[in-house]
Design an enzyme around this catalytic site. Sequence first.
Site, mmCIF file in Angstrom:
data_model
loop_
_atom_site.group_PDB
_atom_site.id
_atom_site.type_symbol
_atom_site.label_atom_id
_atom_site.label_comp_id
_atom_site.label_asym_id
_atom_site.label_seq_id
_atom_site.Cartn_x
_atom_site.Cartn_y
_atom_site.Cartn_z
ATOM 1 N N PHE A 11 0.665 -1.346 0.305
ATOM 2 C CA PHE A 11 -0.117 0.253 -0.129
ATOM 3 C C PHE A 11 0.803 1.215 0.247
ATOM 4 O O PHE A 11 1.132 2.062 -0.739
ATOM 5 C CB PHE A 11 -0.952 -0.204 0.900
ATOM 6 C CG PHE A 11 -1.204 1.223 1.376
ATOM 7 C CD1 PHE A 11 -1.911 1.725 0.854
ATOM 8 C CD2 PHE A 11 -1.957 1.830 3.171
ATOM 9 C CE1 PHE A 11 -3.103 3.127 0.814
ATOM 10 C CE2 PHE A 11 -2.280 2.806 3.541
ATOM 11 C CZ PHE A 11 -3.107 4.069 2.643
ATOM 12 N N ILE A 12 1.755 1.347 0.744
ATOM 13 C CA ILE A 12 2.275 2.589 1.121
ATOM 14 C C ILE A 12 3.726 2.489 0.005
ATOM 15 O O ILE A 12 4.067 3.807 -0.385
ATOM 16 C CB ILE A 12 2.930 2.390 2.622
ATOM 17 C CG1 ILE A 12 1.849 3.023 3.663
ATOM 18 C CG2 ILE A 12 3.831 3.834 2.672
ATOM 19 C CD1 ILE A 12 2.633 3.054 5.145
ATOM 20 N N TYR A 152 3.870 -7.343 17.466
ATOM 21 C CA TYR A 152 4.236 -6.622 16.003
ATOM 22 C C TYR A 152 4.959 -5.328 16.476
ATOM 23 O O TYR A 152 6.196 -4.593 16.031
ATOM 24 C CB TYR A 152 3.063 -6.356 14.568
ATOM 25 C CG TYR A 152 2.877 -5.116 14.564
ATOM 26 C CD1 TYR A 152 3.725 -5.435 13.063
ATOM 27 C CD2 TYR A 152 2.920 -3.797 14.716
ATOM 28 C CE1 TYR A 152 3.757 -4.224 11.830
ATOM 29 C CE2 TYR A 152 3.077 -2.739 13.850
ATOM 30 C CZ TYR A 152 3.674 -2.864 12.112
ATOM 31 O OH TYR A 152 3.268 -1.964 11.782
ATOM 32 N N LYS A 156 8.834 -4.284 15.302
ATOM 33 C CA LYS A 156 9.356 -2.587 15.423
ATOM 34 C C LYS A 156 10.550 -2.051 16.338
ATOM 35 O O LYS A 156 10.711 -0.886 15.366
ATOM 36 C CB LYS A 156 7.308 -1.693 14.807
ATOM 37 C CG LYS A 156 6.795 -2.098 14.304
ATOM 38 C CD LYS A 156 7.880 -1.969 12.766
ATOM 39 C CE LYS A 156 7.285 -2.815 10.663
ATOM 40 N NZ LYS A 156 7.624 -2.014 10.366
#
Length: 322
Positions: A11-12, A152, A156
């Site tokens: 997406f990004i 997650y 990160k």
Amino acid sequence: MTILLTGAAGFIGSHLTEQLLAVGHQVIGLDNFDDQYDPYRKYDNIHAFAEHPRFELIKGDIRDQALVSDLLKRHACDTVVHLAARTGVRTSVTEPARCLDVNVNGTLSLLEAMRVTNVGRLVMASSSSVYGNSNNVPFREDDSANQPLSPYAMSKRSGELLAYTYHHLYGFDIACLRFFTVYGPRQRPEMAISRFTEQLINEQPITLFGDGTTARNYTYIHDTVMGILRAIYCLSGYNLLNVGGPTSVTLHELVQLIERAVGHKATIDWQPAQPGDVVLTCADLSLAAERIGYRPTVSIDEGINRFVRWYKQDLAKNETHI
Ligand SMILES: NC(=O)c1ccc[n+]([C@@H]2O[C@H](COP(=O)([O-])OP(=O)(O)OC[C@H]3O[C@@H](n4cnc5c(N)ncnc54)[C@H](O)[C@@H]3O)[C@@H](O)[C@H]2O)c1
């Protein structure tokens, strides 16, 4: 510039590629078309620029260090933008090993490939989830961020820390950008705004978790892409930066905005809050404004209207192809 962009078909990544090509850069896109959501959507994401003379797509994995080193060398890349990840808080709770393997080992493998090829400029995606349920609102980059609520979020934060080590040991210039729920055309289908819009348009009930008071800072894709571009141009030293939207809104408010844009009311199926979900995300953007001149420009009302308009057009386009 020649940029190695991991996660280019996502997406990004696909929006960033369009912008990088538009301003004259060369993009080497690396993506393994992971099955987190339908890989055909990713082919669709890159369809418009797949044949661009300054774009090359390599189907491969960031954990393949030999491949990444070869790409960096062969294309004489000067900068890496690292967006590839096993995304999604909830799937990380059910598949923690897979999440950590891609997000931590994959990031390490990329950093090692950069070290051996002497490419020392990196902009990488981090996430607002690293703040957990912090009581310091709005979230600032110097908050502790050591109580991640999901694998997650932990992965990160680990990526940010690994990046710091490479900055310290080898003098890499690195910006870790903490994105706050990004939305817009081509948003991942499992994300709330995409799901709610699809369910509303199909007159299906919307499933909401919690009591509707949880709040998120939402960032329109255009602002996120501008934040990444500015970070590339201003790369110097090691920076953790919030790249968020102008405000935070509650789940209730978000649904009302989508209802208004779609044109009818939702039937709501209330479910208990999900493990790993945070109560609030709220960004202090002053450091990003000071360091890279980042200022979001798209309000949530405008962004939701644009998204729903795109969604309906995309639906109409796909229906004519059936
Ligand atoms: N979208 C958001 O709201 C948001 C918020 C915070 C952080 N982020 C971060 O921004 C980045 C991009 O997110 P997105 O929403 O575009 O997700 P996305 O899933 O659409 O894009 C990620 C891309 O990475 C690719 N990928 C996954 N594993 C790979 C691997 N091992 N090797 C090569 N490619 C691989 C996928 O195929 C996918 O195309 C991610 O790092 C994500 O964690 C996104």
